[in-house]
Design a protein around this motif. Structure first.
Motif, short mmCIF file in Angstrom:
data_model
loop_
_atom_site.label_atom_id
_atom_site.label_comp_id
_atom_site.label_asym_id
_atom_site.label_seq_id
_atom_site.Cartn_x
_atom_site.Cartn_y
_atom_site.Cartn_z
N TYR A 15 0.83 -1.21 0.00
CA TYR A 15 0.00 0.00 0.00
C TYR A 15 0.86 1.26 0.00
N LEU A 16 1.95 1.23 0.78
CA LEU A 16 2.82 2.40 0.89
C LEU A 16 3.96 2.40 -0.12
N SER A 17 4.02 1.37 -0.95
CA SER A 17 5.11 1.22 -1.94
C SER A 17 6.49 1.26 -1.28
N LEU A 18 6.62 0.54 -0.18
CA LEU A 18 7.89 0.45 0.52
C LEU A 18 8.76 -0.60 -0.16
N SER A 19 10.07 -0.40 -0.12
CA SER A 19 10.97 -1.33 -0.81
C SER A 19 11.06 -2.68 -0.11
N CYS A 20 10.91 -2.72 1.21
CA CYS A 20 10.94 -4.02 1.90
C CYS A 20 9.96 -4.03 3.07
N VAL A 21 9.49 -5.22 3.39
CA VAL A 21 8.51 -5.39 4.45
C VAL A 21 9.12 -5.18 5.83
N VAL B 76 9.31 4.57 13.98
CA VAL B 76 7.93 4.98 13.75
C VAL B 76 7.82 5.41 12.28
N PRO B 77 6.62 5.29 11.71
CA PRO B 77 6.44 5.72 10.32
C PRO B 77 6.70 7.22 10.16
N SER B 78 7.13 7.61 8.96
CA SER B 78 7.28 9.03 8.66
C SER B 78 5.91 9.69 8.68
N ILE B 79 5.89 10.99 8.72
CA ILE B 79 4.61 11.70 8.73
C ILE B 79 3.81 11.42 7.46
N ASP B 80 4.49 11.27 6.32
CA ASP B 80 3.79 10.93 5.08
C ASP B 80 3.14 9.55 5.18
N ASN B 81 3.88 8.59 5.76
CA ASN B 81 3.32 7.25 5.91
C ASN B 81 2.20 7.22 6.94
N LEU B 82 2.34 8.00 8.03
CA LEU B 82 1.26 8.09 9.00
C LEU B 82 0.00 8.66 8.37
N TYR B 83 0.18 9.67 7.53
CA TYR B 83 -0.96 10.29 6.84
C TYR B 83 -1.67 9.26 5.96
N ALA B 84 -0.88 8.48 5.22
CA ALA B 84 -1.46 7.46 4.34
C ALA B 84 -2.14 6.35 5.16
N LEU B 85 -1.51 5.94 6.25
CA LEU B 85 -2.09 4.90 7.09
C LEU B 85 -3.38 5.37 7.76
N ALA B 86 -3.44 6.64 8.13
CA ALA B 86 -4.66 7.18 8.72
C ALA B 86 -5.82 7.05 7.74
N GLY B 87 -5.55 7.29 6.47
CA GLY B 87 -6.60 7.11 5.46
C GLY B 87 -6.98 5.65 5.30
N LEU B 88 -6.00 4.78 5.30
CA LEU B 88 -6.26 3.35 5.16
C LEU B 88 -7.08 2.81 6.32
N PHE B 89 -6.69 3.18 7.54
CA PHE B 89 -7.38 2.69 8.74
C PHE B 89 -8.63 3.49 9.08
N ARG B 90 -8.80 4.65 8.40
CA ARG B 90 -9.94 5.54 8.65
C ARG B 90 -9.96 6.04 10.09
N VAL B 91 -8.78 6.48 10.54
CA VAL B 91 -8.63 7.06 11.88
C VAL B 91 -7.82 8.34 11.75
N LYS B 92 -7.78 9.14 12.79
CA LYS B 92 -6.93 10.32 12.82
C LYS B 92 -5.50 9.88 13.17
N ILE B 93 -4.53 10.64 12.74
CA ILE B 93 -3.13 10.33 13.06
C ILE B 93 -2.96 10.23 14.58
N ASP B 94 -3.61 11.11 15.32
CA ASP B 94 -3.53 11.08 16.78
C ASP B 94 -4.00 9.77 17.38
N GLU B 95 -4.85 9.05 16.67
CA GLU B 95 -5.34 7.76 17.16
C GLU B 95 -4.36 6.63 16.89
#
Length: 104
Positions: A31-37, A49-68
């Protein structure tokens, strides 16, 4: 004390969110197009911890706020998920065949 991100607890929170959505580390990698798992495993183990860009993308995937997703060292950050959500998650896990009911 200067507030900081608790990497281990943030990793456990990410595991919880992934399980709730039925996602694997490999799914997150793709989903994040990371080079390795291994990058995802490092997040889950609390090494990084994920970068802010990855946190932003994950928040959309999980449908939660970054703070959550991020758990910090401030006192109010230590609030546990509400028990109703926890019970629903355990019920879902039992339906999916996870009899252990282990959350994290």
């Amino acid at each position: 004390m200067f507030p900081m991100i608790d990497k281990e607890r943030t990793g456990r929170r990410l595991k919880y969110l992934m399980r709730a959505k039925g996602l694997t580390p490999r799914d997150i990698q793709k989903y994040l197009s990371l080079s390795c798992v291994q990058t995802v495993y490092r997040w889950l183990e609390g090494v990084n911890v994920p970068s802010i860009d990855n946190l932003y993308a994950l928040a959309g995937l999980f449908r939660v706020k970054i703070d959550e997703m991020v758990v910090g060292s401030r006192r109010q950050d230590f609030v546990l998920p509400d028990t109703r959500k926890k019970r629903m998650f355990l019920y879902y896990m039992r339906l999916c065949g996870n009899s252990s009911g282990a959350l994290l």
